[in-house]
Design an enzyme around this catalytic site. Sequence first.
Site, PDB file in Angstrom:
ATOM      1  CG  HIS A  33      -2.525   0.889   1.178  1.00  0.00           C
ATOM      2  ND1 HIS A  33      -3.266   0.150   1.445  1.00  0.00           N
ATOM      3  CD2 HIS A  33      -2.681   1.895   0.152  1.00  0.00           C
ATOM      4  CE1 HIS A  33      -4.298   0.821   0.941  1.00  0.00           C
ATOM      5  NE2 HIS A  33      -3.964   1.980   0.142  1.00  0.00           N
ATOM      6  CG  ASP A  87      -4.951  -2.759   1.678  1.00  0.00           C
ATOM      7  OD1 ASP A  87      -5.011  -4.284   2.287  1.00  0.00           O
ATOM      8  OD2 ASP A  87      -3.712  -2.296   3.477  1.00  0.00           O
ATOM      9  CG  ASP A 101      -5.117  -5.344   4.883  1.00  0.00           C
ATOM     10  OD1 ASP A 101      -6.244  -4.128   4.810  1.00  0.00           O
ATOM     11  OD2 ASP A 101      -3.960  -5.063   5.262  1.00  0.00           O
ATOM     12  CG  ASP A 132      -2.513   2.230   5.114  1.00  0.00           C
ATOM     13  OD1 ASP A 132      -2.211   2.018   6.705  1.00  0.00           O
ATOM     14  OD2 ASP A 132      -2.972   1.619   3.969  1.00  0.00           O
ATOM     15  CG  HIS A 179       2.528  -1.393   4.342  1.00  0.00           C
ATOM     16  ND1 HIS A 179       1.839  -3.048   3.977  1.00  0.00           N
ATOM     17  CD2 HIS A 179       3.132  -1.439   6.219  1.00  0.00           C
ATOM     18  CE1 HIS A 179       1.994  -3.218   5.400  1.00  0.00           C
ATOM     19  NE2 HIS A 179       2.754  -2.645   6.452  1.00  0.00           N
ATOM     20  CG  HIS A 218      -4.574  -1.835   8.619  1.00  0.00           C
ATOM     21  ND1 HIS A 218      -4.462  -2.439   7.953  1.00  0.00           N
ATOM     22  CD2 HIS A 218      -4.410  -2.654   9.994  1.00  0.00           C
ATOM     23  CE1 HIS A 218      -4.203  -3.865   8.036  1.00  0.00           C
ATOM     24  NE2 HIS A 218      -3.417  -3.560   9.162  1.00  0.00           N
ATOM     25  CD  GLU A 258      -0.382  -4.846   1.267  1.00  0.00           C
ATOM     26  OE1 GLU A 258       1.014  -5.480   1.995  1.00  0.00           O
ATOM     27  OE2 GLU A 258       0.363  -3.301   1.797  1.00  0.00           O
ATOM     28  CG  ASP A 267      -5.969  -0.351   4.634  1.00  0.00           C
ATOM     29  OD1 ASP A 267      -6.096  -1.569   4.999  1.00  0.00           O
ATOM     30  OD2 ASP A 267      -5.436   0.097   4.016  1.00  0.00           O
TER      31      ASP A 267
END
Length: 300
Positions: free
Chosen positions: A100, A227, A229, A127, A140, A125, A272, A123
């Site tokens: 990412h 992303d 994830d 980030d 990332h 997360h 990712e 996402d």
Amino acid sequence: MNKKISLIGVPMDLGQMRRGVDMGPSVIRYAGVVERLENLGYEVEDRGDLRIGRPQRYDVKDKDNLKDLDVVVEANQKLADEVVDAVSGGAFPLILGGDHSIAIGSLAGVAKDRKNLGVIWYDAHGDLNTGETSPSGNIHGMPLSASIGLGHDQLTGIGGFSPKVKPENVVIIGARSLDEGERKLIKDKGIRVYTMHEIDRLGMSKVMEEAAAHVTNGTDGVHLSLDLDALDPHDAPGVGTPVMGGPTYRETHLAMEILAEKNIITSAEFVEVNPILDVKNQTAEAAVALIGSLFGEKLL
């Protein structure tokens, strides 16, 4: 949606610790992304993969707690230039990662000629770390903070200007793993975040309606950064930083379908995908199916 698409692969695995995500663009292509888009009536120009430099040793931190900084900066500057060229040719830039950290270059490219870009960050997360707040030093985990102008000058300055996006024009969807520094930054900057709590309570449809309204309020384009994830690991096992309890495959399809109906996305990246950690290319196939939904694919 722009009927001309420039597909750009970024085989980057230097923004994080687990090797293999550099093969993400290849396995997404193998899963049929070009054919999927062409069957929907799009003209696809596959620009191939950027050439990414390699450090002598991986995961080496500099004095500012940033791993592999120079090669990450070099790759993102190349990507920013490639995206600018695609946009100047009248194409929709669709970027395939890679980790990412490549979003720094994506946003630098697409924001070059936009005064007020909106961003949907789908996402697990935030980030939103910087070298000062990151527990790991992995870049990332920093692309969104760099894009709003926070962090190391070499990251924020990619593309020759900063910031690329205003915090008030960002919506994060699906978050369920935030570091302490990220939580503080979200509150300080007033960034709109829909955690899994909000998705569970409101439902994905309501969340996407609100998010779309937010990122189109006074903006002149919307970038989607997805992303894999973000999805629950049951549906997308081939990612480096899985977090249990995410949106399902079907919920994420709905999110993409709503964005397609609203016709607001002007650039996008899917990142990712790590085939080494995947099961029978399941995550890459999920990425291609989601791309299909984003670009208007319907059952009937």
